[in-house]
Scaffold this motif. Structure first.
Motif, PDB file in Angstrom:
ATOM      1  N   ASP A   1       0.813  -1.219   0.000  1.00 13.71           N
ATOM      2  CA  ASP A   1       0.000   0.000   0.000  1.00 13.71           C
ATOM      3  C   ASP A   1       0.846   1.268   0.000  1.00 13.71           C
ATOM      4  O   ASP A   1       0.506   2.252  -0.660  1.00 13.71           O
ATOM      5  CB  ASP A   1      -0.920   0.032   1.232  1.00 13.71           C
ATOM      6  N   HIS A   2       1.957   1.259   0.751  1.00 11.25           N
ATOM      7  CA  HIS A   2       2.652   2.516   1.017  1.00 11.25           C
ATOM      8  C   HIS A   2       4.105   2.561   0.556  1.00 11.25           C
ATOM      9  O   HIS A   2       4.726   3.620   0.603  1.00 11.25           O
ATOM     10  CB  HIS A   2       2.573   2.838   2.516  1.00 11.25           C
ATOM     11  N   GLY A   3       4.675   1.450   0.150  1.00 11.84           N
ATOM     12  CA  GLY A   3       6.007   1.456  -0.431  1.00 11.84           C
ATOM     13  C   GLY A   3       7.042   2.135   0.442  1.00 11.84           C
ATOM     14  O   GLY A   3       7.124   1.883   1.646  1.00 11.84           O
ATOM     15  N   ASP A   4       7.838   3.034  -0.159  1.00 13.23           N
ATOM     16  CA  ASP A   4       8.911   3.671   0.604  1.00 13.23           C
ATOM     17  C   ASP A   4       8.405   4.754   1.553  1.00 13.23           C
ATOM     18  O   ASP A   4       9.191   5.372   2.274  1.00 13.23           O
ATOM     19  CB  ASP A   4       9.992   4.223  -0.326  1.00 13.23           C
TER      20      ASP A   4
ATOM     21  N   PHE B   1      12.252  -1.214   7.323  1.00 11.07           N
ATOM     22  CA  PHE B   1      12.331  -1.957   6.063  1.00 11.07           C
ATOM     23  C   PHE B   1      13.215  -3.194   6.228  1.00 11.07           C
ATOM     24  O   PHE B   1      12.909  -4.267   5.698  1.00 11.07           O
ATOM     25  CB  PHE B   1      12.867  -1.055   4.950  1.00 11.07           C
ATOM     26  N   GLY B   2      14.309  -3.044   6.960  1.00 14.79           N
ATOM     27  CA  GLY B   2      15.157  -4.200   7.217  1.00 14.79           C
ATOM     28  C   GLY B   2      14.459  -5.240   8.065  1.00 14.79           C
ATOM     29  O   GLY B   2      14.543  -6.450   7.792  1.00 14.79           O
ATOM     30  N   GLU B   3      13.747  -4.789   9.109  1.00 10.30           N
ATOM     31  CA  GLU B   3      13.021  -5.734   9.957  1.00 10.30           C
ATOM     32  C   GLU B   3      11.934  -6.457   9.163  1.00 10.30           C
ATOM     33  O   GLU B   3      11.716  -7.662   9.342  1.00 10.30           O
ATOM     34  CB  GLU B   3      12.405  -5.002  11.151  1.00 10.30           C
TER      35      GLU B   3
ATOM     36  N   ALA C   1      12.827   0.328  -1.447  1.00 11.34           N
ATOM     37  CA  ALA C   1      12.729   1.468  -0.524  1.00 11.34           C
ATOM     38  C   ALA C   1      14.070   1.721   0.152  1.00 11.34           C
ATOM     39  O   ALA C   1      14.496   2.878   0.312  1.00 11.34           O
ATOM     40  CB  ALA C   1      11.646   1.201   0.517  1.00 11.34           C
ATOM     41  N   ILE C   2      14.745   0.653   0.559  1.00 13.32           N
ATOM     42  CA  ILE C   2      16.079   0.811   1.156  1.00 13.32           C
ATOM     43  C   ILE C   2      17.037   1.424   0.142  1.00 13.32           C
ATOM     44  O   ILE C   2      17.811   2.338   0.461  1.00 13.32           O
ATOM     45  CB  ILE C   2      16.603  -0.551   1.650  1.00 13.32           C
ATOM     46  N   GLU C   3      16.975   0.946  -1.087  1.00 19.07           N
ATOM     47  CA  GLU C   3      17.864   1.453  -2.135  1.00 19.07           C
ATOM     48  C   GLU C   3      17.676   2.956  -2.335  1.00 19.07           C
ATOM     49  O   GLU C   3      18.645   3.696  -2.547  1.00 19.07           O
ATOM     50  CB  GLU C   3      17.583   0.707  -3.437  1.00 19.07           C
TER      51      GLU C   3
ATOM     52  N   SER D   1      20.455   1.244  11.934  1.00 16.48           N
ATOM     53  CA  SER D   1      19.487   1.267  10.836  1.00 16.48           C
ATOM     54  C   SER D   1      20.100   0.712   9.557  1.00 16.48           C
ATOM     55  O   SER D   1      19.454  -0.047   8.821  1.00 16.48           O
ATOM     56  CB  SER D   1      18.987   2.692  10.602  1.00 16.48           C
ATOM     57  N   ARG D   2      21.356   1.082   9.279  1.00 15.94           N
ATOM     58  CA  ARG D   2      22.013   0.591   8.060  1.00 15.94           C
ATOM     59  C   ARG D   2      22.334  -0.893   8.173  1.00 15.94           C
ATOM     60  O   ARG D   2      22.145  -1.662   7.233  1.00 15.94           O
ATOM     61  CB  ARG D   2      23.291   1.387   7.787  1.00 15.94           C
ATOM     62  N   LEU D   3      22.814  -1.308   9.344  1.00 17.31           N
ATOM     63  CA  LEU D   3      23.182  -2.715   9.511  1.00 17.31           C
ATOM     64  C   LEU D   3      21.964  -3.626   9.459  1.00 17.31           C
ATOM     65  O   LEU D   3      22.012  -4.717   8.876  1.00 17.31           O
ATOM     66  CB  LEU D   3      23.932  -2.907  10.831  1.00 17.31           C
ATOM     67  N   ILE D   4      20.851  -3.214  10.072  1.00 21.45           N
ATOM     68  CA  ILE D   4      19.683  -4.097  10.080  1.00 21.45           C
ATOM     69  C   ILE D   4      19.070  -4.185   8.688  1.00 21.45           C
ATOM     70  O   ILE D   4      18.506  -5.220   8.304  1.00 21.45           O
ATOM     71  CB  ILE D   4      18.650  -3.641  11.135  1.00 21.45           C
ATOM     72  N   CYS D   5      19.194  -3.114   7.899  1.00 20.74           N
ATOM     73  CA  CYS D   5      18.738  -3.191   6.510  1.00 20.74           C
ATOM     74  C   CYS D   5      19.621  -4.147   5.709  1.00 20.74           C
ATOM     75  O   CYS D   5      19.127  -4.913   4.870  1.00 20.74           O
ATOM     76  CB  CYS D   5      18.732  -1.803   5.872  1.00 20.74           C
TER      77      CYS D   5
END
Length: 484
Positions: A193-196, A240-242, A270-272, A293-297
């Motif tokens: 529904d909501h993407g990034d 996003f990673g979770e 979205a991460i990209e 945040s970066r590592l979990i993604c």
């Protein structure tokens, strides 16, 4: 919604006084439009209609309440059924409701092969009770219970946090299929529904969380009457990673459909697009480029590599970038480029596979965390400048169970079990965990039951039931036990 209650006279006859007091709108709307029916009473409270069956002889007390007295004979049972909603026409049959309820619980098929099996079953029951038929799981069942008296730290957690739902889904992947399926449906729907522009939190129906406000009612002692939540306005990259970690777990369990695979692409894209933006992070703080945040993604992208192989390069780029500014001179991870301190979230990222097993930065982080952010067998989130552990906030029970998993993964099962056992003592008489635990006063702090703590207990119990992986690259697990 249907509420069932059954009175049972266990030892001799029981004389019971029963009161029904329906007040919607946080107590503002007493029951009105009361009418006796063949099986009980019906009425309204605000926009809510209700029907109460089981005590047709109850009587109004003049203030919107219904009261009754009855005698349950020795060995007897008496059922009460309350049906509530905006279009309720009657109360369902009690016997049918009990049978369907029992069948639903039996049908889940949870067969935990874990340590602490009784606690795992209890946690599973709590999490199912906090979930809707559509899969949305509230972060906690309460609002406004303070984490610290008169400190302004009381929140409304009666919404579905994407992160909390995803963490619990990973725990459910150990065998709680109904929880896993529900979480997968909810996460998939929100991503598609909501993407990034994915929000950190939603209502159980998938709508926007209302703005935070006060009701003008007395709050819990030391707290206030807060409803709604400010998280709705934040960008939290780590969700996003979770979500990818949860969807990857569903895929490995053979429970991901085509829509779920599409949601993986959406989350990865979205991460990209957004990974270089500052975000509020796992603890919902001021926007920064948080290392976690970066590592979990990166961990999430690696978790779905069998579905989307093209994301491996992005995962590597995230870790490489974080390492350039997120590595402390001592060799461990630090919170952010401008914050060299420790954080429990960095231990969680190591658990999830952002870096290979045996990465020296993960072990250095874990050892430093145990040395500086644990006390008396409990774990804390991060350091508060100028304040001792336990003074600014309580121990964070999620972190304690995650620490047990991390220590186990680094080869010290005995220490891991001690961390696990210490943290599972921090519950109330009903076996419910809150978000925080005051170690000095031995008291629960904040809203309860806190979903991700119960999920973390389930996951830790499953992980600790298995031998630690034998890996020649795994560092010596020295300095990981300060519980005793």
């Amino acid at each position: 919604m249907v509420l069932l209650r059954q009175l049972v006279a266990v030892d001799g006859p029981a004389r019971v006084r029963v009161m029904l007091d329906v007040r919607a709108g946080f107590g503002r709307h007493p029951a009105a439009d009361l009418h006796r029916t063949e099986s009980g009473w019906r009425g309204a409270s605000g926009s809510v209609r209700w029907h109460w069956a089981g005590l047709p002889d109850a009587r109004p007390d003049g203030d919107g309440r219904l009261v009754a007295e009855l005698t349950v004979p020795a060995g007897g049972r008496h059922d009460l059924v309350l049906a509530m909603g905006e279009a309720v026409t009657g109360a369902p049959d009690a016997t049918t409701c009990w049978r369907r309820t029992e069948d639903a619980w039996r049908s889940d098929g949870l067969s935990p092969n874990t340590i602490a099996e009784r606690d795992v079953r209890h946690a599973h029951a709590v999490l199912r009770g906090m979930s809707t038929a559509d899969g949305g799981m509230v972060a906690a069942a309460t609002a406004s219970l303070p984490e610290r008296a008169e400190a302004g730290r009381n929140y409304d957690y009666r919404y579905v946090w994407i992160r909390d739902q995803a963490m619990t889904a990973q725990a459910a992947a150990t065998g709680a299929n109904s929880l896993l399926d529900g979480a997968t449906r909810f996460l998939t729907a929100r991503l598609l529904d909501h993407g990034d522009q994915l929000s950190p939190a939603y209502t159980v129906d998938g709508d926007s969380v209302p703005a935070q406000r006060h009701l003008g009612l007395p709050g819990y002692p030391g707290g206030s009457d807060v409803v709604g939540n400010r998280a709705r306005q934040q960008f939290q990259l780590d969700v996003f990673g979770e979500a990818l970690l949860a969807l990857g777990a569903a895929e490995r369990a053979g429970r991901l459909d085509a829509a779920g695979r599409k949601a993986i692409e959406v989350a990865a894209e979205a991460i990209e697009r957004r990974w270089q933006e500052p975000d509020a992070g796992i603890w919902e703080l001021d926007p920064r480029r948080w290392t976690h945040s970066r590592l979990i993604c990166a961990a999430g992208l690696r978790a779905v590599r069998g579905i989307g192989d093209r994301w491996a390069g992005l995962a590597d780029a995230l870790v490489t970038d974080a390492a350039t500014w997120g590595t402390h001179p001592s060799g461990r991870w630090q919170r952010a480029a401008d914050d060299p301190t420790l954080d429990a979230a960095l231990v969680i990222a190591g658990i999830r596979g952002a870096t290979p097993v045996g990465d020296p930065r993960d072990l250095a982080t874990l050892q430093a965390y145990v040395a500086r952010l644990t006390c008396d067998g409990f774990a804390f989130r991060f350091e508060h400048e100028g304040r001792a552990l336990g003074e600014a906030e309580g121990a964070f029970l999620l972190c304690g169970f995650m620490l047990a998993i991390a220590v186990h993964q680094h080869g010290d099962t005995q220490a891991a079990v001690r961390w696990f056992e210490r943290n599972r003592t921090a519950c109330g008489p009903a076996g419910l965990f809150s978000e925080e635990y005051d170690v000095a006063q031995r008291q629960l702090r904040g809203n309860l039951p806190q979903a991700f703590v119960h999920g973390a207990l389930m996951e830790a119990a499953a992980v600790l039931s298995r031998p630690a992986a034998a890996d020649p690259l795994r560092p010596d697990p020295v300095g990981l036990d300060t519980t005793g």
